[in-house]
Write a protein that holds these residues in place. Structure first.
Motif, PDB file in Angstrom:
ATOM      1  N   GLU A  75     -18.196  -3.989   3.503  1.00 42.86           N
ATOM      2  CA  GLU A  75     -17.630  -3.568   2.215  1.00 42.86           C
ATOM      3  C   GLU A  75     -16.184  -3.103   2.379  1.00 42.86           C
ATOM      4  O   GLU A  75     -15.327  -3.396   1.551  1.00 42.86           O
ATOM      5  CB  GLU A  75     -18.470  -2.456   1.583  1.00 42.86           C
ATOM      6  N   VAL A  76     -15.907  -2.403   3.467  1.00 43.73           N
ATOM      7  CA  VAL A  76     -14.533  -1.966   3.730  1.00 43.73           C
ATOM      8  C   VAL A  76     -13.627  -3.181   3.881  1.00 43.73           C
ATOM      9  O   VAL A  76     -12.555  -3.256   3.278  1.00 43.73           O
ATOM     10  CB  VAL A  76     -14.463  -1.067   4.989  1.00 43.73           C
ATOM     11  N   ILE A  77     -14.061  -4.154   4.672  1.00 40.34           N
ATOM     12  CA  ILE A  77     -13.251  -5.357   4.900  1.00 40.34           C
ATOM     13  C   ILE A  77     -13.050  -6.117   3.596  1.00 40.34           C
ATOM     14  O   ILE A  77     -11.953  -6.601   3.311  1.00 40.34           O
ATOM     15  CB  ILE A  77     -13.908  -6.247   5.970  1.00 40.34           C
ATOM     16  N   ALA A  78     -14.093  -6.212   2.774  1.00 43.67           N
ATOM     17  CA  ALA A  78     -13.983  -6.932   1.505  1.00 43.67           C
ATOM     18  C   ALA A  78     -13.007  -6.251   0.551  1.00 43.67           C
ATOM     19  O   ALA A  78     -12.288  -6.921  -0.197  1.00 43.67           O
ATOM     20  CB  ALA A  78     -15.361  -7.048   0.849  1.00 43.67           C
ATOM     21  N   ARG A  79     -12.961  -4.937   0.577  1.00 46.46           N
ATOM     22  CA  ARG A  79     -12.072  -4.199  -0.320  1.00 46.46           C
ATOM     23  C   ARG A  79     -10.628  -4.200   0.170  1.00 46.46           C
ATOM     24  O   ARG A  79      -9.701  -4.266  -0.603  1.00 46.46           O
ATOM     25  CB  ARG A  79     -12.553  -2.760  -0.492  1.00 46.46           C
ATOM     26  N   ASP A  80     -10.442  -4.079   1.476  1.00 45.04           N
ATOM     27  CA  ASP A  80      -9.087  -4.017   2.035  1.00 45.04           C
ATOM     28  C   ASP A  80      -9.146  -4.422   3.503  1.00 45.04           C
ATOM     29  O   ASP A  80      -9.478  -3.609   4.366  1.00 45.04           O
ATOM     30  CB  ASP A  80      -8.510  -2.612   1.891  1.00 45.04           C
ATOM     31  N   ALA A  81      -8.830  -5.673   3.764  1.00 48.92           N
ATOM     32  CA  ALA A  81      -8.949  -6.223   5.111  1.00 48.92           C
ATOM     33  C   ALA A  81      -8.040  -5.528   6.120  1.00 48.92           C
ATOM     34  O   ALA A  81      -8.257  -5.637   7.321  1.00 48.92           O
ATOM     35  CB  ALA A  81      -8.662  -7.718   5.089  1.00 48.92           C
ATOM     36  N   CYS A  82      -7.037  -4.803   5.662  1.00 49.28           N
ATOM     37  CA  CYS A  82      -6.111  -4.126   6.575  1.00 49.28           C
ATOM     38  C   CYS A  82      -6.380  -2.630   6.684  1.00 49.28           C
ATOM     39  O   CYS A  82      -5.650  -1.923   7.360  1.00 49.28           O
ATOM     40  CB  CYS A  82      -4.669  -4.343   6.107  1.00 49.28           C
ATOM     41  N   PHE A  83      -7.408  -2.127   6.033  1.00 47.21           N
ATOM     42  CA  PHE A  83      -7.642  -0.688   5.981  1.00 47.21           C
ATOM     43  C   PHE A  83      -7.799  -0.081   7.363  1.00 47.21           C
ATOM     44  O   PHE A  83      -7.128   0.870   7.721  1.00 47.21           O
ATOM     45  CB  PHE A  83      -8.859  -0.356   5.122  1.00 47.21           C
TER      46      PHE A  83
END
Length: 91
Positions: A75-83
């Motif tokens: 979910e983190v990657i889907a929302r912001d791949a650079c987070f």
């Protein structure tokens, strides 16, 4: 959250920063189950909160619940791949 600190600081609002900090404190103490409860509470009030997702995912991974960890990290990657690029190693 029996035995933990109350999550509601004010009856009208949730102190999300405080909830996340208590979750991190529980992580440092090695109480990953309690930490998951704090991070989940934060996510119930603000779905998609990135820091809570990453921290909860780490707790799940430490507890051996790889499927739940992978869901949070995905979910983190889907929302912001650079987070947080470190989670790519964990997925």
């Amino acid at each position: 959250m029996a035995g933990g600190l109350p999550l509601v600081v004010d009856a009208e609002r949730l102190d999300l920063n405080g909830v996340i900090e208590w979750g991190r404190k529980k992580m440092l103490e090695g109480d990953y189950d309690q930490a998951v409860d704090y991070f989940t509470s934060a996510l119930n009030f603000r779905p998609g909160l990135m820091h809570a997702l990453v921290s909860r995912g780490y707790c799940y991974l430490t507890l051996g619940e790889e499927d739940k960890a992978q869901q949070d990290f995905a979910e983190v990657i889907a929302r912001d791949a650079c987070f947080n690029r470190n989670i790519y190693v964990l997925v």
